[in-house]
Design an enzyme around this catalytic site. Sequence first.
Site, PDB file in Angstrom:
ATOM      1  N   GLU A 100      -6.066  10.178 -12.057  1.00 32.01           N
ATOM      2  CA  GLU A 100      -5.330   9.364 -13.012  1.00 32.01           C
ATOM      3  C   GLU A 100      -6.177   8.292 -13.680  1.00 32.01           C
ATOM      4  O   GLU A 100      -6.034   8.021 -14.870  1.00 32.01           O
ATOM      5  CB  GLU A 100      -4.117   8.724 -12.328  1.00 32.01           C
TER       6      GLU A 100
ATOM      7  N   HIS B  61       6.414   9.891  -4.503  1.00 30.11           N
ATOM      8  CA  HIS B  61       6.736  10.723  -5.665  1.00 30.11           C
ATOM      9  C   HIS B  61       8.169  10.511  -6.156  1.00 30.11           C
ATOM     10  O   HIS B  61       8.675  11.309  -6.945  1.00 30.11           O
ATOM     11  CB  HIS B  61       6.547  12.209  -5.327  1.00 30.11           C
TER      12      HIS B  61
END
Length: 289
Positions: free
Chosen positions: A23, A92
């Site tokens: 990321e 998540h």
Amino acid sequence: MRLTKGLVGDFGRQRIRDTPIAESGFVGAGVGAAATGLRPVVDLMYVGFLGVCGDQILNNAAKIHYMFGGKVKVPLTIMTGIGAGTNSAAQHSETVYSVFTHYPGLKVVAPSNPYNAKGLYAASIRDDDPVIICNNRQLMGIRFDVDVPEESYTVPLGQADVAREGTDVTLLGISYMTQICLQAAEDLAAQGYSAEVIDLLSLSPMDDEAILESVRKTRRIVIVDEDYPRCSMAGDIAALVAEEAFDYLDAPPKRVTPPHTSVPYSMPLEALFVPTKEQVVAAALETLE
């Protein structure tokens, strides 16, 4: 989430780039591409991964325009997944959009149905500032009776929507929580109460006047927010109402949020974590009775 499925066939590998799951790298590349004149759309799969690329978003994307005296624009769009209820565990399943709203220079939106999703995406990509689009994964499994035009259109950033008119209590929802508010409004109607549902849509900038106008009419508000309760959108909106519409209130603002805990992996516990229609109805009745 398959949101980008088929794009590479339509637009080719010069415009669609598949990256390693890193990321800090691909978000940083998006910031650089935006600063040099492109309009990249970056897929940050889960909002909880903000911790990996926080420097790129919070210190670079949010501040470059300001630090360069307005000479550099950052028309970057970051799409990310939010929301519990899919048994994906704590890292998540978060809904931490409030973190982005804390930083000047970032815009944050949260669609609630296919129509405003398409319009908000178009508006975000055309905007000259970095915009975070928060997609709740629970919404992806719902079929909506909503017409989505084939032609291009935009839903303006910074404007809330009145999803349902009412007179007795305001239910304010964000993303999937708007659907929960609409369900709660149906239950309240069966009990003889008229609930107005405000779909916030744009978290930053926020449509303060739409919220206050509704509260001045109904004199009560229940704020439904899936983010953690501390330093949250729910807390910010409750403070806005208390400061700007106190004299109109017939009951204190109520917040319906998850507990201040990580999202459980256990499915029975996760079901207790996400705000429910029943909790919203109970909160509304408490303000009404």
